[in-house]
Structure formats: structure tokens, C-alpha cells
Design a protein around this motif. Structure first.
Motif, mmCIF file in Angstrom:
data_model
loop_
_atom_site.group_PDB
_atom_site.id
_atom_site.type_symbol
_atom_site.label_atom_id
_atom_site.label_comp_id
_atom_site.label_asym_id
_atom_site.label_seq_id
_atom_site.Cartn_x
_atom_site.Cartn_y
_atom_site.Cartn_z
ATOM 1 N N THR A 181 -19.541 3.579 30.721
ATOM 2 C CA THR A 181 -18.005 4.416 30.226
ATOM 3 C C THR A 181 -17.722 4.610 31.400
ATOM 4 O O THR A 181 -18.065 5.540 32.589
ATOM 5 C CB THR A 181 -19.416 5.681 29.202
ATOM 6 O OG1 THR A 181 -19.488 5.954 30.185
ATOM 7 C CG2 THR A 181 -19.482 4.746 28.228
ATOM 8 N N VAL A 182 -16.262 4.574 31.194
ATOM 9 C CA VAL A 182 -15.746 4.817 32.403
ATOM 10 C C VAL A 182 -14.289 5.827 31.873
ATOM 11 O O VAL A 182 -13.847 5.617 30.803
ATOM 12 C CB VAL A 182 -14.598 3.898 33.027
ATOM 13 C CG1 VAL A 182 -13.305 3.638 34.295
ATOM 14 C CG2 VAL A 182 -16.307 3.008 33.903
ATOM 15 N N VAL A 247 -18.409 10.538 31.082
ATOM 16 C CA VAL A 247 -18.975 9.278 31.599
ATOM 17 C C VAL A 247 -19.522 8.900 32.364
ATOM 18 O O VAL A 247 -19.704 9.940 33.386
ATOM 19 C CB VAL A 247 -17.720 8.602 31.907
ATOM 20 C CG1 VAL A 247 -16.602 9.565 29.874
ATOM 21 C CG2 VAL A 247 -16.451 9.412 32.513
ATOM 22 N N ASP A 248 -20.075 7.384 33.338
ATOM 23 C CA ASP A 248 -20.683 7.604 33.851
ATOM 24 C C ASP A 248 -20.081 7.292 35.247
ATOM 25 O O ASP A 248 -20.452 8.220 35.582
ATOM 26 C CB ASP A 248 -20.955 5.739 33.311
ATOM 27 C CG ASP A 248 -22.337 5.856 32.276
ATOM 28 O OD1 ASP A 248 -22.803 6.405 31.956
ATOM 29 O OD2 ASP A 248 -22.177 4.113 31.752
ATOM 30 N N TYR A 249 -18.572 6.845 35.104
ATOM 31 C CA TYR A 249 -17.821 6.673 36.086
ATOM 32 C C TYR A 249 -16.060 7.305 35.547
ATOM 33 O O TYR A 249 -15.829 6.893 34.897
ATOM 34 C CB TYR A 249 -17.629 4.962 36.847
ATOM 35 C CG TYR A 249 -19.080 4.831 37.352
ATOM 36 C CD1 TYR A 249 -19.224 4.577 39.021
ATOM 37 C CD2 TYR A 249 -19.331 3.730 36.238
ATOM 38 C CE1 TYR A 249 -20.102 4.283 39.229
ATOM 39 C CE2 TYR A 249 -21.196 3.580 36.760
ATOM 40 C CZ TYR A 249 -21.210 3.375 37.536
ATOM 41 O OH TYR A 249 -22.484 3.038 38.190
ATOM 42 N N THR A 250 -15.941 8.217 36.380
ATOM 43 C CA THR A 250 -14.480 8.451 36.452
ATOM 44 C C THR A 250 -13.389 8.288 37.922
ATOM 45 O O THR A 250 -14.362 7.865 39.160
ATOM 46 C CB THR A 250 -13.959 9.337 36.538
ATOM 47 O OG1 THR A 250 -14.712 10.476 38.006
ATOM 48 C CG2 THR A 250 -14.682 10.290 34.855
ATOM 49 N N ILE A 267 -17.935 13.654 34.626
ATOM 50 C CA ILE A 267 -18.956 12.567 35.263
ATOM 51 C C ILE A 267 -20.177 13.514 34.345
ATOM 52 O O ILE A 267 -20.613 14.491 33.839
ATOM 53 C CB ILE A 267 -18.733 12.773 35.687
ATOM 54 C CG1 ILE A 267 -18.958 13.339 37.036
ATOM 55 C CG2 ILE A 267 -17.780 11.769 35.949
ATOM 56 C CD1 ILE A 267 -19.741 12.748 37.947
ATOM 57 N N ARG A 268 -21.194 12.544 33.106
ATOM 58 C CA ARG A 268 -22.530 13.169 32.720
ATOM 59 C C ARG A 268 -23.070 13.588 34.582
ATOM 60 O O ARG A 268 -22.826 13.306 35.450
ATOM 61 C CB ARG A 268 -22.860 12.098 32.359
ATOM 62 C CG ARG A 268 -23.577 10.587 33.320
ATOM 63 C CD ARG A 268 -24.339 9.479 32.197
ATOM 64 N NE ARG A 268 -24.377 8.131 33.195
ATOM 65 C CZ ARG A 268 -25.168 8.376 34.418
ATOM 66 N NH1 ARG A 268 -25.341 9.383 34.416
ATOM 67 N NH2 ARG A 268 -25.164 6.931 34.669
#
Length: 362
Positions: A181-182, A247-250, A267-268
């Protein structure tokens, strides 16, 4: 040759006749066909970054080799090439470690050398060793990659910076996994490239964040699954509403302190925030210290951690295969005399990318 000269922050660029030296040793003269207008150049016009003046801005160019120095082995007149700011030496620790984009001994003419560019007898400083707001470019051969595929010159120019920076930040620097997720902050040229990198890399959720609906519409066209208008919503809350916990990545592709901090906050636990944009000199990005105990990471990315002689031909192939969309990223085309209007349109959020065309036959 004609060039757009930068004189001082907040001043308009002026179109002047400047002198270009002959190529020496491993240097190459390129007749430019097109140059993208990148937001990084605007940072110098706005005074957020400094450069000795007079200067020649522009760093996203492509064209045709015109003449070469005696020691050039890789290029010949007539070759179509893309220029890159990651001018590498090939022998320093970073180059030998597989990180030529962090080269410690970039082969460029320095203050003690004969100037490559001059105007009225004064040395002109080329931005990042390039300076593409001009009809010709004089650079070391290690700033160029030959492109043999059949692709239009303006699309080649985009690959020189915006595409390489954005796609590379996602696939090289962050190395996202399939199903990730991004969220991407900023839907200009670099941000749109990052969104496409996330799509190509197999992300399942791609959230575009911007304050202009027209740019968010383009982001959705290029692969964003969701969009957030940050002019009317808190982007952190909006992102965590779409992906609970973050999200996983920003990726921050604007160059704003606040956006960089929001990217980290979005991010998470165990997630990674990558800063692509040029945050103004002297500004500090502030994060919550205890949050680092949750394994969250904040990192930078320079020019998409590129190996441009490998990456750029690959991006051309992706474009020709229909996987990387470049036509949709070009909002306007103009000529060299339109440079100040291109900057105005960029600041107003009217364009994703403007491209200056020098030679339609290139």
C-alpha cells in the motif's frame, strides 16, 4: 547559442546569446531537442536554494550528439541521448559499490578550469553540471546514455529526471513489494512518475495526495486507486481512513517540510517514508521520536537511486510497451522563450509537466 540565463532569485530569466567551449577529453556536445521544466529549478528561482550567477538552469534534457572530445569512446555524432545529473566517475567508493548516483568525484569542469559556458566574458554556472535551458549542452560522456529505441524526443527528456527520480524512488530506493500500500504526496511530474512506479511494482493501493483536482485526475488516470484533496482534508487522517493503521510506503514529491512530516505520519508501524522533494535549505523535518520504536523509517532518495545507463533504456521499453505512460504527463509544450511562463504555470498548479522544444527534427 541561445540560452535562458538565471541572474538572481525572484528575477525572470532572460534569453541571451552565450558562448559554448569546445569539447575536451571525454566531453560531448549535445544539440538539445527538448528539456522538461522541473520543479527543482523553481527552488533556485524562488531563492530556496542558491547557485552562483549568472547560471543556466534546467537538468531534464535529451538531444543528438553533435561533436565529441578526443577521449570519447561511447558516443559518436548523430547518437540520440538522454542526459542525467548523476554524472559518475566510475572509480570512487560509491561508484564501485554500485551507487553511481552518489559519485564522490563527478567529472565536471570546476572553478579552476576553463568555463564550459560564458556570457559577456563571465563564467556561467550550469545547474548540476548540465544546464538544459539552452540549445546545446557540454558534458562529460558519463552524463549521457544512448537511446536506440524509436521514441519521441520530448518523452526522452522526461525520462532524464522526473521519470527516473519518481519511478526509481519507488522501485530502487524503497523497493516496494507486490501487494504493498502506497501514498504519494504531490502529483506533479515526479509524483506522477512515483505513482506509475507503484503501479508497475504491483502495489494494490495507491493514494495520490495534492491540492489541485486536475492533477489528482491525472494521477487517477496514471494508476492511483484513491485520491486525497489536501486543500480540504487532513491527508494523514484521509490516508489512514483508506488504509487503517497507515500505508506501507509513502513518497513526498513536493519539497515541503509539512508534507514530509505528513508522509512519515501516514505510514504504519514498520513502514517507510521516502523524501524525494527538495526541502528548502535550512529547514528541518521533525518527527515523533518514540514512533521510531515502532520500526518506522524516514529516508531520502537522490535521483531515484539510479543506474541511469541501465534504468533509462528500460523505462523507454516500458513506455513502448504501454506500461509507462509519458504522453499523459506532458501538459504543455513551448519554446525557450516560454520558460518564465512555464514556471508561472507550474507554481499555479496548471501543469504536470511543461516541455521546451528546441529542435523538432531531433
Amino acid at each position: 547559442m541561445r540560452a535562458a540565463i538565471f541572474h538572481a532569485p525572484h528575477d525572470t530569466l532572460t534569453i541571451e546569446d552565450i558562448d559554448l567551449d569546445e569539447p575536451r577529453g571525454s566531453e560531448v556536445v549535445v544539440r538539445l531537442g527538448a528539456s522538461g521544466v522541473c520543479h527543482s529549478d523553481m527552488h533556485f528561482v524562488d531563492g530556496f536554494y542558491s547557485i552562483p550567477s549568472p547560471a543556466l538552469l534546467g537538468h531534464e534534457g535529451a538531444g543528438v550528439v553533435e561533436t565529441v572530445g578526443d577521449d570519447v569512446t561511447m558516443f559518436a555524432p548523430g547518437d540520440r541521448v538522454i542526459a542525467c545529473t548523476s554524472i559518475f566517475c566510475g572509480h570512487c567508493d560509491r561508484c564501485l559499490s554500485g551507487e553511481p548516483f552518489l559519485c564522490m568525484d563527478s567529472p565536471q569542469r570546476g572553478p579552476g578550469d576553463e568555463p564550459a559556458l560564458s556570457w559577456r566574458g563571465e563564467r556561467v554556472t550550469p545547474l548540476a553540471g548540465l544546464g538544459t535551458y539552452a540549445e546545446r549542452l557540454l558534458v562529460d560522456q558519463n552524463a549521457l546514455v544512448k537511446i536506440e529505441q524509436d521514441i519521441e524526443i520530448d518523452r526522452m527528456a522526461l525520462i532524464g529526471c522526473g521519470v527516473t527520480t519518481g519511478v526509481g524512488a519507488v522501485l530502487n530506493t524503497a523497493g516496494i513489494e507486490v501487494g504493498s500500500t502506497v501514498a504519494v504526496f504531490g502529483a506533479g511530474g515526479v509524483g506522477l512518475a512515483a505513482i506509475q512506479g507503484a503501479r508497475i511494482g504491483g502495489a494494490r493501493t495507491i493514494i495520490a495526495v495534492d491540492v489541485h483536482e486536475s492533477k489528482l485526475a491525472t494521477a487517477r488516470e496514471l494508476g492511483a486507486t484513491h485520491s486525497v484533496d489536501a486543500s480540504s482534508r487532513d491527508p494523514v487522517e484521509a490516508i489512514q481512513g483508506i488504509v487503517p493503521g497507515g500505508v506501507d510506503y509513502t513518497f513526498e514529491a513536493i519539497g515541503l517540510k509539512a508534507a514530509a512530516e505528513q508522509a512519515y505520519e501516514s505510514i504504519r508501524r514498520g513502514g517507510t517514508a521516502t523524501i524525494i522533494g527538495m526541502i528548502p535549505q535550512g529547514e528541518k523535518v521533525e518527527i515523533d521520536g518514540p514512533s521510531l520504536l515502532g520500526g518506522k523509517r524516514l529516508q531520502g532518495s537522490l535521483m531515484g537511486s539510479n543506474r541511469f545507463r541501465i534504468d533509462m533504456p528500460r523505462y523507454v521499453d516500458w513506455y513502448l510497451q504501454g506500461r509507462l505512460l509519458l504522453d499523459e504527463m506532458i501538459t504543455r509544450r513551448g519554446r525557450l522563450a516560454d520558460i518564465n511562463e512555464a514556471f508561472r504555470a507550474m507554481k499555479a498548479g496548471e501543469v504536470a509537466r511543461s516541455v521546451l522544444m528546441f529542435d523538432e527534427d531531433a
